[in-house]
Design an enzyme around this catalytic site. Sequence first.
Site, PDB file in Angstrom:
ATOM      1  N   ASN A 157     -11.560  -1.529  35.297  1.00 17.32           N
ATOM      2  CA  ASN A 157     -12.806  -0.917  35.779  1.00 17.32           C
ATOM      3  C   ASN A 157     -14.015  -1.245  34.905  1.00 17.32           C
ATOM      4  OD1 ASN A 157     -11.078   0.354  37.561  1.00 17.32           O
ATOM      5  ND2 ASN A 157     -11.762   2.421  37.081  1.00 17.32           N
ATOM      6  N   HIS A 161     -15.382   5.568  28.436  1.00 15.19           N
ATOM      7  CA  HIS A 161     -16.394   5.434  29.476  1.00 15.19           C
ATOM      8  C   HIS A 161     -17.750   5.355  28.786  1.00 15.19           C
ATOM      9  CE1 HIS A 161     -13.535   7.601  32.421  1.00 15.19           C
ATOM     10  NE2 HIS A 161     -13.638   6.348  32.806  1.00 15.19           N
ATOM     11  N   GLY A 162     -18.555   4.354  29.128  1.00 17.03           N
ATOM     12  CA  GLY A 162     -19.872   4.230  28.497  1.00 17.03           C
ATOM     13  C   GLY A 162     -19.860   3.180  27.405  1.00 17.03           C
ATOM     14  N   ASP A 185     -13.979   6.835  43.074  1.00 16.80           N
ATOM     15  CA  ASP A 185     -13.581   6.867  41.665  1.00 16.80           C
ATOM     16  C   ASP A 185     -13.606   8.318  41.154  1.00 16.80           C
ATOM     17  OD1 ASP A 185     -12.856   5.732  39.229  1.00 16.80           O
ATOM     18  OD2 ASP A 185     -14.927   5.413  38.586  1.00 16.80           O
ATOM     19  N   HIS A 186     -12.676   8.656  40.293  1.00 18.25           N
ATOM     20  CA  HIS A 186     -12.635   9.967  39.594  1.00 18.25           C
ATOM     21  C   HIS A 186     -13.084  11.169  40.420  1.00 18.25           C
ATOM     22  CE1 HIS A 186     -11.651   8.838  35.497  1.00 18.25           C
ATOM     23  NE2 HIS A 186     -12.454   7.792  35.610  1.00 18.25           N
ATOM     24  N   HIS A 197      -9.623   1.839  32.432  1.00 19.42           N
ATOM     25  CA  HIS A 197     -10.993   2.305  32.684  1.00 19.42           C
ATOM     26  C   HIS A 197     -11.860   1.977  31.471  1.00 19.42           C
ATOM     27  CE1 HIS A 197     -10.573   5.255  36.205  1.00 19.42           C
ATOM     28  NE2 HIS A 197      -9.502   4.482  36.192  1.00 19.42           N
ATOM     29  N   GLY A 198     -13.178   1.990  31.660  1.00 19.70           N
ATOM     30  CA  GLY A 198     -14.089   1.792  30.531  1.00 19.70           C
ATOM     31  C   GLY A 198     -13.963   0.424  29.896  1.00 19.70           C
ATOM     32  N   ALA A 199     -13.836  -0.632  30.719  1.00 24.41           N
ATOM     33  CA  ALA A 199     -13.584  -1.977  30.172  1.00 24.41           C
ATOM     34  C   ALA A 199     -14.862  -2.723  29.783  1.00 24.41           C
ATOM     35  CB  ALA A 199     -12.783  -2.810  31.165  1.00 24.41           C
ATOM     36  N   SER A 200     -16.030  -2.173  30.113  1.00 22.28           N
ATOM     37  CA  SER A 200     -17.279  -2.809  29.678  1.00 22.28           C
ATOM     38  C   SER A 200     -17.283  -2.859  28.158  1.00 22.28           C
ATOM     39  CB  SER A 200     -18.494  -2.016  30.159  1.00 22.28           C
ATOM     40  OG  SER A 200     -18.603  -2.084  31.556  1.00 22.28           O
TER      41      SER A 200
HETATM   42 ZN   LIG Z   1     -12.946   5.982  34.716  1.00 24.40          ZN
END
Ligand SMILES: [Zn+2]
Length: 287
Positions: free
Chosen positions: A230, A180-181, A82-83, A208-211
Amino acid sequence: MSLVNLTEAFKYAENTGGAIGAFNVSSWEMIAAIAIASEEAEFPVVIQAQWPFLKHAGPLRVAQYVSDITKGAKIPTVLQLDHSKNWEPVMECLRAGFTSVMIDASHLPFAENIKVVAEVVKVAHAMGVTVESELGKVAGREDDVVVNEADATFTDPDEAATFIQKTGIDALAVSVGTVHGAYKGEPLLDFERLGKINDKVNIPLVLHGASGVPENALQRAIGLGVLKVNFSTDLKDAWILSMKKAVSTPGFEPLDCVKMSQDQIRQVVNSKIDILRKAFKEELNAN
Ligand SMILES: [Zn+2]
């Protein structure tokens, strides 16, 4: 089934219905928990790691471990870096047997970004490895990826089309409002922009950052071309909470800690897979 690249996993998911969850790991038990959840759900996953964990654990050992625990599984698994902002992690992971890599050169000017990513694609494709890249910058912090809110930029649909055409990447991570976070408030996704990107490009999109993103928002995003989602923060939170709980239990044993945390991760991953495949099915029914 052994490890497959992203494109093969997308085909599998499209046939059975669903977007694929990519889950970030920071321990061996997290890897095991994700593999168990994938088998239980009978649905592919991307086991994904950033360089800080891989540097600590060793890319080759991680690749061998994932290969061992997924051997004989009915469901394919993707192992992705990742990244990565530069070549060293990419090359180490290619050599170790990862089936997918993410090169994130979005900090560079557009022309240079294209140049770096196109080079990675050339090398990775020669090895049967898929490449994800990002255009625009997702705000927040994830391991060693830090983007201040002021520096976050949304993905431009026209640039996205040019970027894909010039680099030959297999999946595009888009910046449309996720972070993210942890989220400070309700995540607001720019669906109009996502729709425009989807109209202009012909490869799967990655969120990305789907939490913390609500189920209905994920559902809508999947209807607009997102095929990989993600998750990192939700897994980290579950891990830390269960560790704290185990440690505060009188007479706790380290093995209890590990088992509890692994079980928590398994449950989180299962619940995310449920959401992703349900979203896709509802989308099909609506058409
Ligand atoms: Zn990411």
